[in-house]
Enzyme design. Structure first.
Site, PDB file in Angstrom:
ATOM      1  N   CYS A 186      -3.863 -10.793  10.339  1.00 15.47           N
ATOM      2  CA  CYS A 186      -4.781  -9.569   9.865  1.00 15.47           C
ATOM      3  C   CYS A 186      -4.504 -10.172   8.365  1.00 15.47           C
ATOM      4  CB  CYS A 186      -3.980  -8.417  10.106  1.00 15.47           C
ATOM      5  SG  CYS A 186      -4.553  -7.005   9.037  1.00 15.47           S
ATOM      6  N   CYS A 404      -5.994  11.781  -0.114  1.00 19.62           N
ATOM      7  CA  CYS A 404      -6.277  10.716   0.576  1.00 19.62           C
ATOM      8  C   CYS A 404      -7.707  10.941   1.342  1.00 19.62           C
ATOM      9  CB  CYS A 404      -5.311  10.243   1.596  1.00 19.62           C
ATOM     10  SG  CYS A 404      -4.981  11.619   2.841  1.00 19.62           S
TER      11      CYS A 404
END
Length: 451
Positions: A186, A404
């Site tokens: 990743c 967020c």
């Protein structure tokens, strides 16, 4: 003539699925959710991923029916690319693949502009506010060191959730799916996660592996979730690591080997974060957000402050350090283990108290009728109207709202406006590069204070 049942009749009226249908479309503006808006010739709205505003693409429908309010789609062919398009650096990114990143195909600077566009649109649509109204310069600030060239990817993610496929291979979930995209690396995983070597192993008895690489210490941790009836494997990774497991029956996290917490570092203090608990994922996020919040609040010696949704006590500790021995801080947190960690983390501040429970239930029970400062760091859904009204009733001189999600932020700013609080300024941070997500800090004060 045969009878027609009610269920047969109902099924005859279900609109046909459009999954797999393709439309050649002009792509419109970016929207909240990591996609752009387009329309079919018939006028049906398409939310298209893997594209950019201004492009002409072939969009293939991934969700929706002929009578759906909107369709979801992927851009499977780019007919006229935008100038900010690049070849996605990650081999697992693209239509039908990993859902972890939204903007791998976009130049880094353009990603931040897209996030700014989304934030601007959400503020206008949900709160009737312009960037000027919130004293925001319209930029999304990168974390130091994250300003990379096109084709490069900052390795920032210190917590990675790997789902294990049916053959025991680790991967990441595809977008809006339980299907696993098998990966061997990743790109956005932090070096501390990458060094564990999780992708190089098979985990046949597990449903998932959570990897955590602490910032500011060498602590590494994995949280294992076995399949039903699955045995816990012997964990041998490339780095020394503590091991926790999720119980099959109680779903609680239990220590198997090593510490049941990691040590994080921020604001010149060490913080214990237990049992895979919440901590900002970007290695620089905690320090950046503490700095932004404290600069906005300008705490004074002797003030009374609240830290709502306080987690392991990051903002409560920063406040306590600045309001001094004559000041006081109350933190409220619903996570039982986080409360225990917060109490340990803040044990050297005698005038800090941390209460356990849901903020909207605990705050009224505290008997507090006024406060000088409030830090509000709610979950993605936001604080909501009743909690906003409760906070405003305490008449704080300043409120720091850490968000967020732009939509939740905008909704709550609209609620605050009805209570007489307005944004003094707003800052936005790109703490989730390659994804749609953006972190904001809004500082509010009573409207009558003027500028």
């Amino acid at each position: 003539m045969p009878e027609t049942s009610a269920s047969d009749s109902a099924s005859e009226h279900v609109a046909p699925s459009l999954v797999g249908e393709e439309y050649e479309v002009e792509v419109g503006p970016v929207a909240h959710g990591g996609h752009c808006v387009a329309r079919t010739e018939s006028g049906q709205v398409l939310f298209v991923r893997h594209t950019l505003p201004g492009e002409r693409v072939v969009a293939q429908v991934t969700e929706g029916r002929a009578d759906s309010r909107f369709l979801r789609a992927d851009a499977v062919e780019i007919l006229e690319p935008a100038k900010d398009r690049i070849e996605a650096p990650c081999p697992f990114s693209g239509p039908g693949r990993c859902g972890g990143c939204d903007w791998q195909h976009v130049k880094p600077g353009a990603q931040r502009r897209l996030k700014a566009d989304v934030l601007t649109e959400q503020l206008q649509r949900l709160a009737g506010l312009t960037p000027e109204d919130v004293s925001w310069d319209g930029t999304v600030e990168p974390a130091p060191g994250d300003k990379v060239a096109p084709g490069e990817v900052p390795a920032w993610r210190t917590r990675v959730h790997y789902t294990i496929d049916a053959d025991g291979h680790p991967g990441l979930l595809k977008h809006r799916s339980h299907e696993v995209q098998r990966i061997d690396h990743c790109l956005i995983a932090a070096p501390g996660v990458d060094e564990l070597g999780i992708e190089a192993r098979e985990w046949p008895t597990l449903a998932s592996v959570d990897a955590i690489a602490a910032t500011g210490s060498a602590d590494r941790q994995v949280v294992l979730t076995p399949r039903p009836g699955g045995r816990l494997p012997l964990v041998e990774l490339d780095r020394e690591v503590s091991v926790l497991r999720v119980g099959e029956k109680d779903r609680a996290v239990h220590r198997v080997h090593g510490r049941d917490f990691v040590r994080e570092r921020a604001d010149d203090r060490t913080w214990r974060v237990g049992e895979g608990g919440f901590w900002q994922v970007h290695p620089q996020a905690a320090d950046l957000l503490v700095d932004a919040v404290m600069r906005g609040l300008t705490p004074r010696k002797g003030e009374m402050a609240l830290d709502l949704y306080c987690g392991v006590g990051l903002f409560a500790g920063a406040l306590a350090d600045r309001v001094g021995e004559r000041g006081a801080v109350l933190g409220i947190e619903s996570g039982k283990r986080a409360v225990a960690d917060a109490r340990k983390n803040l044990a050297d501040f005698p005038r800090v108290r941390v209460e356990h429970g849901k903020v909207d239930k605990v705050l009224p029970r505290t008997g507090i009728t006024e406060a000088d400062l409030v830090v509000l760091d709610p979950p993605r859904a936001g604080a909501g109207k009743s909690l906003v009204e409760r906070i405003a009733s305490l008449a704080p001189r300043r409120i720091a709202y850490v968000a967020c999600d732009p939509a939740a932020l905008a909704r709550d700013l609209a609620y605050f406006s009805t209570t007489g609080y307005r944004p003094r300024f707003l800052r936005a941070f790109d703490l989730f590069p390659m994804t749609q997500h953006v972190e904001c800090v809004a500082i509010l004060e009573p409207a009558e204070k003027g500028s």
